[in-house]
Design a protein around this motif. Structure first.
Motif, mmCIF file in Angstrom:
data_model
loop_
_atom_site.group_PDB
_atom_site.id
_atom_site.type_symbol
_atom_site.label_atom_id
_atom_site.label_comp_id
_atom_site.label_asym_id
_atom_site.label_seq_id
_atom_site.Cartn_x
_atom_site.Cartn_y
_atom_site.Cartn_z
ATOM 1 N N VAL A 1 0.725 -1.126 -0.084
ATOM 2 C CA VAL A 1 -0.036 -0.079 -0.024
ATOM 3 C C VAL A 1 0.919 1.238 0.085
ATOM 4 N N SER A 2 1.786 1.358 0.896
ATOM 5 C CA SER A 2 2.842 2.656 0.965
ATOM 6 C C SER A 2 3.426 2.406 -0.177
ATOM 7 N N GLN A 3 4.049 1.533 -0.874
ATOM 8 C CA GLN A 3 5.007 1.406 -1.953
ATOM 9 C C GLN A 3 4.180 2.155 -3.386
ATOM 10 N N PHE A 4 2.896 1.496 -3.477
ATOM 11 C CA PHE A 4 1.914 1.740 -4.463
ATOM 12 C C PHE A 4 1.738 3.422 -4.344
ATOM 13 N N ALA A 5 1.323 4.138 -3.124
ATOM 14 C CA ALA A 5 0.923 5.289 -3.083
ATOM 15 C C ALA A 5 2.337 6.129 -3.235
ATOM 16 N N GLY A 6 3.510 5.723 -2.785
ATOM 17 C CA GLY A 6 4.586 6.176 -3.088
ATOM 18 C C GLY A 6 5.060 6.531 -4.556
ATOM 19 N N ILE A 7 4.950 5.368 -5.307
ATOM 20 C CA ILE A 7 5.237 5.277 -6.714
ATOM 21 C C ILE A 7 4.224 6.086 -7.359
ATOM 22 N N GLN A 8 2.958 6.157 -7.096
ATOM 23 C CA GLN A 8 2.070 6.915 -7.595
ATOM 24 C C GLN A 8 2.387 8.466 -7.484
ATOM 25 N N ALA A 9 2.923 8.943 -6.444
ATOM 26 C CA ALA A 9 3.490 10.340 -6.133
ATOM 27 C C ALA A 9 4.408 10.637 -7.334
ATOM 28 N N ILE A 10 5.450 9.787 -7.304
ATOM 29 C CA ILE A 10 6.450 9.848 -8.250
ATOM 30 C C ILE A 10 5.931 10.242 -9.664
ATOM 31 N N ILE A 11 5.203 9.186 -10.018
ATOM 32 C CA ILE A 11 4.619 9.353 -11.348
ATOM 33 C C ILE A 11 4.045 10.537 -11.658
ATOM 34 N N GLU A 12 3.336 11.072 -10.845
ATOM 35 C CA GLU A 12 2.455 12.481 -11.005
ATOM 36 C C GLU A 12 3.261 13.585 -11.217
ATOM 37 N N GLN A 13 4.791 13.302 -10.352
ATOM 38 C CA GLN A 13 5.598 14.624 -10.591
ATOM 39 C C GLN A 13 6.481 14.428 -11.915
ATOM 40 N N VAL A 14 6.637 13.340 -12.409
ATOM 41 C CA VAL A 14 7.420 13.110 -13.664
ATOM 42 C C VAL A 14 7.007 12.802 -14.895
ATOM 43 N N GLU A 15 5.404 12.973 -14.802
ATOM 44 C CA GLU A 15 4.626 12.507 -16.028
ATOM 45 C C GLU A 15 4.933 13.027 -17.394
ATOM 46 N N ASP A 16 5.488 14.463 -17.222
ATOM 47 C CA ASP A 16 6.086 15.049 -18.538
ATOM 48 C C ASP A 16 7.275 15.037 -18.841
ATOM 49 N N ALA A 17 8.160 13.878 -18.475
ATOM 50 C CA ALA A 17 9.600 13.928 -18.653
ATOM 51 C C ALA A 17 9.687 12.607 -19.667
ATOM 52 N N GLY A 18 10.872 12.672 -20.422
ATOM 53 C CA GLY A 18 11.136 11.649 -21.303
ATOM 54 C C GLY A 18 12.146 10.736 -20.773
ATOM 55 N N LYS A 19 12.792 11.453 -19.539
ATOM 56 C CA LYS A 19 14.082 10.497 -19.028
ATOM 57 C C LYS A 19 13.696 10.861 -17.481
ATOM 58 N N VAL A 20 13.667 9.451 -16.808
ATOM 59 C CA VAL A 20 13.388 9.506 -15.333
ATOM 60 C C VAL A 20 14.547 8.847 -14.650
ATOM 61 N N HIS A 21 14.998 9.572 -13.466
ATOM 62 C CA HIS A 21 16.138 9.174 -12.909
ATOM 63 C C HIS A 21 15.817 9.054 -11.441
ATOM 64 N N ILE A 22 15.525 7.494 -10.941
ATOM 65 C CA ILE A 22 15.108 7.613 -9.297
ATOM 66 C C ILE A 22 16.424 7.087 -8.565
ATOM 67 N N ILE A 23 16.740 7.890 -7.608
ATOM 68 C CA ILE A 23 17.841 7.468 -6.406
ATOM 69 C C ILE A 23 17.045 6.917 -5.264
ATOM 70 N N ASP A 24 17.429 5.727 -5.019
ATOM 71 C CA ASP A 24 16.883 4.960 -4.116
ATOM 72 C C ASP A 24 18.026 4.950 -2.814
ATOM 73 N N LEU A 25 17.553 5.264 -1.522
ATOM 74 C CA LEU A 25 18.496 5.290 -0.723
ATOM 75 C C LEU A 25 18.746 3.962 -0.011
ATOM 76 N N GLN A 26 17.942 2.933 -0.184
ATOM 77 C CA GLN A 26 18.112 1.676 0.303
ATOM 78 C C GLN A 26 17.147 0.488 -0.429
ATOM 79 N N VAL A 27 17.672 0.312 -1.487
ATOM 80 C CA VAL A 27 16.685 -0.463 -2.273
ATOM 81 C C VAL A 27 16.884 -1.855 -1.819
ATOM 82 N N ARG A 28 15.880 -2.759 -1.634
ATOM 83 C CA ARG A 28 15.795 -3.900 -1.160
ATOM 84 C C ARG A 28 15.308 -5.086 -2.458
ATOM 85 N N LEU A 29 13.999 -5.467 -2.507
ATOM 86 C CA LEU A 29 13.580 -6.325 -3.447
ATOM 87 C C LEU A 29 13.451 -5.613 -4.589
#
Length: 307
Positions: free
Chosen positions: A29-57
């Motif tokens: 649930v929190s991952q879905f809402a978080g990813i949705q927040a990212i999508i809404e902020q980068v939806e006009d971009a041709g290139k997207v760069h995500i910096i993850d501070l502690q990627v797990r799975l």
């Protein structure tokens, strides 16, 4: 001495985390809402760069890949994920390979890289391969809590992130106060917080004894012991609530972004996919999403931009 169930599950520790995510709604649930927040902020971009501070799975990025691949109005030309890490390089590399393969199945170009550090104090903005055409987003899941006892590291990290000036900074943290100097306060807070998790395990993992024992005996027992019995520098596990984080982030010119109604609505729909989803509660505190179990808060999800 560990039972055979715990020993077997520890041999494939990631499977335990995955079993938890599939059975208990909190993470998805929190991952879905978080990813949705990212999508809404980068939806006009041709290139997207995500910096993850502690990627797990990296399960949240399978959601992101599917969403970006489905976008027709402004399709993403390239997705880049940079994982910041101080340990577990092999596991992170395996995550990267899975994500690249998954993105290929959607014909979405994805590059995955790792910034490996001895200490988070060694992190500087010039280690990231940034492109002026990229829309940068920072994603942090249960990372800041590990530095509450090391304010110098928190300050240093925030300086780096501020200089990156990302379009959005998405943060998931434990929603509990386990940092009180008074033992009784920590004990009471831990009792309710961890009690909610153990109740969730009882409901959601009742037919999965092996993974449940690992979660209870390894993951959560360590946190409980450290919170209630350790003092000073020995107490390494510390959690604070969203109101404390708000005060801290305000010092760096961060402004909280409201999560969209669509995101919150779909998060509620997502709960219906879980057998025990009715017991998971979603509330809004200010502009943050508070995920809980039968009314007891477990984690917060918030999105931020820099002024």
């Amino acid at each position: 001495m560990l039972t055979k169930y715990v020993e077997n599950a520890l041999a494939t520790i990631n499977s335990t985390v995955l079993a938890f995510q599939k059975a208990v709604p909190f993470s998805y649930v929190s991952q879905f809402a978080g990813i949705q927040a990212i999508i809404e902020q980068v939806e006009d971009a041709g290139k997207v760069h995500i910096i993850d501070l502690q990627v797990r799975l990296g399960t949240q990025y399978t959601m992101l890949i599917q969403a970006l691949a489905a976008g027709s109005e402004c399709p993403v030309e390239h997705l880049k994920i940079t994982a910041v890490a101080t340990s577990c390089r092999e596991a992170i590399e395996a995550t990267g390979r899975r994500l690249v393969s998954f993105a290929e199945s959607f014909s979405l170009p994805l590059s995955f890289s790792i910034v490996m550090l001895d200490d988070i104090l060694d992190l500087h903005g010039n280690v990231f391969e940034l492109d002026d055409e990229e829309a940068v987003a920072v994603y942090s899941e249960y990372f800041f809590m590990m530095m509450i006892g090391s304010p110098d590291r928190l300050e240093s990290l925030m300086g780096v992130i501020r200089n990156l000036n990302p379009r959005v900074f998405v943060i998931t943290e434990v929603e509990a106060n386990h940092n009180a100097p008074v033992f009784v306060n920590r004990f009471t807070e831990a009792l309710f917080y961890y009690g909610a998790f153990f109740d969730a395990f009882e409901d959601c993992l009742k037919d999965d004894e092996a993974n449940r024992m690992v979660l209870e005996s390894i993951y959560f027992s360590k946190g409980i012991k450290n919170i209630v019995s350790a003092e000073g520098e020995e107490r390494t596990i510390r959690h604070v609530k969203i109101n404390v984080w708000r005060e801290f982030f305000a010092r760096f010119g961060m402004v909280e972004v409201e999560l969209s109604m669509s995101s919150l609505y779909q998060a509620n729909l997502l709960l219906k996919n879980f057998a025990c989803g009715n017991s998971c509660t979603l509330d809004v505190d200010g502009k943050a999403l508070i995920v809980g179990w039968k009314g007891t808060p477990t984690n917060s999800l918030s999105a931020w931009i820099f002024e």
